[in-house]
Design a protein around this motif. Structure first.
Motif, PDB file in Angstrom:
ATOM      1  N   SER A 104      24.967  -1.844 -14.718  1.00  0.00           N
ATOM      2  CA  SER A 104      23.938  -1.309 -15.603  1.00  0.00           C
ATOM      3  C   SER A 104      24.428   0.003 -16.191  1.00  0.00           C
ATOM      4  O   SER A 104      25.255   0.698 -15.578  1.00  0.00           O
ATOM      5  N   ILE A 105      23.928   0.371 -17.352  1.00  0.00           N
ATOM      6  CA  ILE A 105      24.311   1.653 -17.926  1.00  0.00           C
ATOM      7  C   ILE A 105      23.916   2.780 -16.987  1.00  0.00           C
ATOM      8  O   ILE A 105      24.676   3.717 -16.763  1.00  0.00           O
ATOM      9  N   CYS A 106      22.727   2.666 -16.400  1.00  0.00           N
ATOM     10  CA  CYS A 106      22.272   3.713 -15.465  1.00  0.00           C
ATOM     11  C   CYS A 106      21.351   3.114 -14.421  1.00  0.00           C
ATOM     12  O   CYS A 106      20.557   2.220 -14.719  1.00  0.00           O
ATOM     13  N   ILE A 107      21.482   3.586 -13.192  1.00  0.00           N
ATOM     14  CA  ILE A 107      20.493   3.330 -12.149  1.00  0.00           C
ATOM     15  C   ILE A 107      19.841   4.669 -11.847  1.00  0.00           C
ATOM     16  O   ILE A 107      20.471   5.569 -11.288  1.00  0.00           O
ATOM     17  N   GLU A 108      18.590   4.835 -12.277  1.00  0.00           N
ATOM     18  CA  GLU A 108      17.895   6.086 -11.995  1.00  0.00           C
ATOM     19  C   GLU A 108      17.674   6.237 -10.493  1.00  0.00           C
ATOM     20  O   GLU A 108      17.546   5.253  -9.768  1.00  0.00           O
ATOM     21  N   GLU A 109      17.649   7.471 -10.044  1.00  0.00           N
ATOM     22  CA  GLU A 109      17.482   7.757  -8.619  1.00  0.00           C
ATOM     23  C   GLU A 109      15.998   7.886  -8.316  1.00  0.00           C
ATOM     24  O   GLU A 109      15.411   8.963  -8.385  1.00  0.00           O
ATOM     25  N   THR A 110      15.387   6.749  -8.000  1.00  0.00           N
ATOM     26  CA  THR A 110      13.962   6.684  -7.697  1.00  0.00           C
ATOM     27  C   THR A 110      13.768   6.027  -6.344  1.00  0.00           C
ATOM     28  O   THR A 110      14.705   5.492  -5.753  1.00  0.00           O
ATOM     29  N   LYS A 111      12.539   6.041  -5.857  1.00  0.00           N
ATOM     30  CA  LYS A 111      12.249   5.442  -4.552  1.00  0.00           C
ATOM     31  C   LYS A 111      12.602   3.958  -4.550  1.00  0.00           C
ATOM     32  O   LYS A 111      13.113   3.426  -3.559  1.00  0.00           O
ATOM     33  N   GLY A 112      12.354   3.290  -5.678  1.00  0.00           N
ATOM     34  CA  GLY A 112      12.602   1.863  -5.740  1.00  0.00           C
ATOM     35  C   GLY A 112      14.064   1.475  -5.836  1.00  0.00           C
ATOM     36  O   GLY A 112      14.421   0.326  -5.593  1.00  0.00           O
ATOM     37  N   THR A 113      14.928   2.442  -6.185  1.00  0.00           N
ATOM     38  CA  THR A 113      16.355   2.127  -6.355  1.00  0.00           C
ATOM     39  C   THR A 113      17.237   2.746  -5.280  1.00  0.00           C
ATOM     40  O   THR A 113      18.458   2.540  -5.289  1.00  0.00           O
ATOM     41  N   ARG A 164      22.520   0.945  -4.133  1.00  0.00           N
ATOM     42  CA  ARG A 164      23.952   1.244  -4.039  1.00  0.00           C
ATOM     43  C   ARG A 164      24.486   1.005  -2.629  1.00  0.00           C
ATOM     44  O   ARG A 164      25.684   0.807  -2.454  1.00  0.00           O
ATOM     45  N   GLU A 165      23.617   1.073  -1.633  1.00  0.00           N
ATOM     46  CA  GLU A 165      24.041   0.798  -0.261  1.00  0.00           C
ATOM     47  C   GLU A 165      24.121  -0.708  -0.005  1.00  0.00           C
ATOM     48  O   GLU A 165      24.956  -1.171   0.771  1.00  0.00           O
ATOM     49  N   GLN A 166      23.261  -1.470  -0.666  1.00  0.00           N
ATOM     50  CA  GLN A 166      23.189  -2.906  -0.421  1.00  0.00           C
ATOM     51  C   GLN A 166      24.162  -3.713  -1.276  1.00  0.00           C
ATOM     52  O   GLN A 166      24.578  -4.808  -0.873  1.00  0.00           O
ATOM     53  N   TYR A 167      24.502  -3.179  -2.469  1.00  0.00           N
ATOM     54  CA  TYR A 167      25.310  -3.940  -3.410  1.00  0.00           C
ATOM     55  C   TYR A 167      26.386  -3.059  -4.040  1.00  0.00           C
ATOM     56  O   TYR A 167      26.222  -1.844  -4.165  1.00  0.00           O
ATOM     57  N   LYS A 168      27.472  -3.682  -4.430  1.00  0.00           N
ATOM     58  CA  LYS A 168      28.467  -2.979  -5.234  1.00  0.00           C
ATOM     59  C   LYS A 168      27.860  -2.756  -6.614  1.00  0.00           C
ATOM     60  O   LYS A 168      27.497  -3.712  -7.308  1.00  0.00           O
ATOM     61  N   CYS A 169      27.736  -1.509  -7.035  1.00  0.00           N
ATOM     62  CA  CYS A 169      27.089  -1.180  -8.299  1.00  0.00           C
ATOM     63  C   CYS A 169      28.062  -0.478  -9.239  1.00  0.00           C
ATOM     64  O   CYS A 169      28.780   0.438  -8.822  1.00  0.00           O
ATOM     65  N   VAL A 187      27.198   8.189 -13.766  1.00  0.00           N
ATOM     66  CA  VAL A 187      27.602   8.269 -12.368  1.00  0.00           C
ATOM     67  C   VAL A 187      26.610   9.100 -11.542  1.00  0.00           C
ATOM     68  O   VAL A 187      26.175  10.173 -11.956  1.00  0.00           O
ATOM     69  N   THR A 188      26.287   8.573 -10.371  1.00  0.00           N
ATOM     70  CA  THR A 188      25.409   9.293  -9.468  1.00  0.00           C
ATOM     71  C   THR A 188      26.025  10.635  -9.082  1.00  0.00           C
ATOM     72  O   THR A 188      27.238  10.772  -8.920  1.00  0.00           O
ATOM     73  N   GLY A 189      25.176  11.657  -8.959  1.00  0.00           N
ATOM     74  CA  GLY A 189      25.630  12.988  -8.573  1.00  0.00           C
ATOM     75  C   GLY A 189      26.064  13.869  -9.730  1.00  0.00           C
ATOM     76  O   GLY A 189      26.372  15.041  -9.533  1.00  0.00           O
ATOM     77  N   THR A 190      26.071  13.331 -10.947  1.00  0.00           N
ATOM     78  CA  THR A 190      26.499  14.111 -12.106  1.00  0.00           C
ATOM     79  C   THR A 190      25.300  14.740 -12.801  1.00  0.00           C
ATOM     80  O   THR A 190      24.148  14.367 -12.577  1.00  0.00           O
ATOM     81  N   ASP A 191      25.589  15.686 -13.687  1.00  0.00           N
ATOM     82  CA  ASP A 191      24.524  16.322 -14.457  1.00  0.00           C
ATOM     83  C   ASP A 191      23.824  15.300 -15.355  1.00  0.00           C
ATOM     84  O   ASP A 191      22.602  15.349 -15.524  1.00  0.00           O
ATOM     85  N   LEU A 192      24.588  14.362 -15.902  1.00  0.00           N
ATOM     86  CA  LEU A 192      23.970  13.349 -16.747  1.00  0.00           C
ATOM     87  C   LEU A 192      23.023  12.470 -15.941  1.00  0.00           C
ATOM     88  O   LEU A 192      21.960  12.078 -16.432  1.00  0.00           O
ATOM     89  N   GLN A 193      23.368  12.153 -14.697  1.00  0.00           N
ATOM     90  CA  GLN A 193      22.461  11.388 -13.842  1.00  0.00           C
ATOM     91  C   GLN A 193      21.159  12.144 -13.635  1.00  0.00           C
ATOM     92  O   GLN A 193      20.066  11.569 -13.706  1.00  0.00           O
TER      93      GLN A 193
END
Length: 219
Positions: free
Chosen positions: A159-168, A172-177, A182-188
């Motif tokens: 996906s272009i982005c996976i937002e960091e929400t409760k539902g998501t 990243r732990e369950q599947y190769k994403c 990128v997670t942890g970046t300013d753009l994220q």
């Protein structure tokens, strides 16, 4: 967590095509960001797809799937890029064949339904699941449920982005994403807040592709 960053170029937060994302100018019920402004630019669209498939070997994927509707655009393109078939995951009531369905809560808060034809693939089929943007995780988890109900194995999510929400938070732990943001970046963090810095001085004319950028042969 799958270490996708080590399998891709060093800083995808700087990838130029992400600067082609555009703001929602019409408010609800539309999503906060407009992404076909990337797809219309052939070089951007091809670069995006190549980045998203980079962590995956074609040998580990049998089929690409994407949910209705924008998952069709990116997922169909990736399927063609990887020389794989494509499974359309439709909204309820759109398939004129036997179906398998599931209900879920859409990111807008509405109850929605998805379905695929039945049978869609052989048990054990390895599926790469592609959606344009993952906000609350409802659509992608419903899609996973449908695939697994028919004995499919979700081997990755792109996906272009996976937002960091409760539902998501566990995706990243369950599947190769694979994501362009990128997670942890300013753009994220900007995506999580639903506002990009590039929107502050946004001008549509600045992202209109030139003639050469509309030509796939130059991409």
């Amino acid at each position: 967590m799958f270490d996708e960053e080590n399998k891709m170029n060093s800083d995808r937060n700087a990838r130029w095509y992400l600067n082609l994302m555009a703001p929602n100018t019409k408010g609800k019920p539309f999503g906060w960001v407009y992404l076909p402004s990337i797809y219309v630019n052939a070089k951007a669209f091809h670069a995006l797809m190549d980045d998203l498939i980079a962590p995956f070997s074609p040998d580990e994927i049998d089929l690409v799937a994407g949910p209705d509707a924008m998952g069709f655009v990116l997922g169909g393109g990736i399927a063609a890029r990887m020389d794989k078939g494509f499974l359309t995951i439709r909204k309820t009531g759109r398939i004129c064949a036997p179906t398998e369905g599931v209900e879920y809560l859409h990111y807008t808060g509405r109850a929605e339904g998805l379905e695929i034809h039945k049978p869609a693939f052989a048990p054990g089929t390895r599926v790469l699941l592609v959606d344009q943007w993952i906000e609350t995780g409802g659509t992608i988890r419903a899609s996973i449920d449908l695939i697994e109900r028919q004995g499919g194995i979700v081997v990755g999510i792109a996906s272009i982005c996976i937002e960091e929400t409760k539902g998501t938070e566990n995706l990243r732990e369950q599947y190769k994403c694979a994501t362009a943001v990128v997670t942890g970046t300013d753009l994220q963090r900007q995506c999580n807040a639903h506002h990009l810095k590039i929107f502050d001085d946004f001008n549509w004319s600045s992202i209109i592709p030139q003639v050469g950028e509309l030509d796939p042969a130059t991409a």
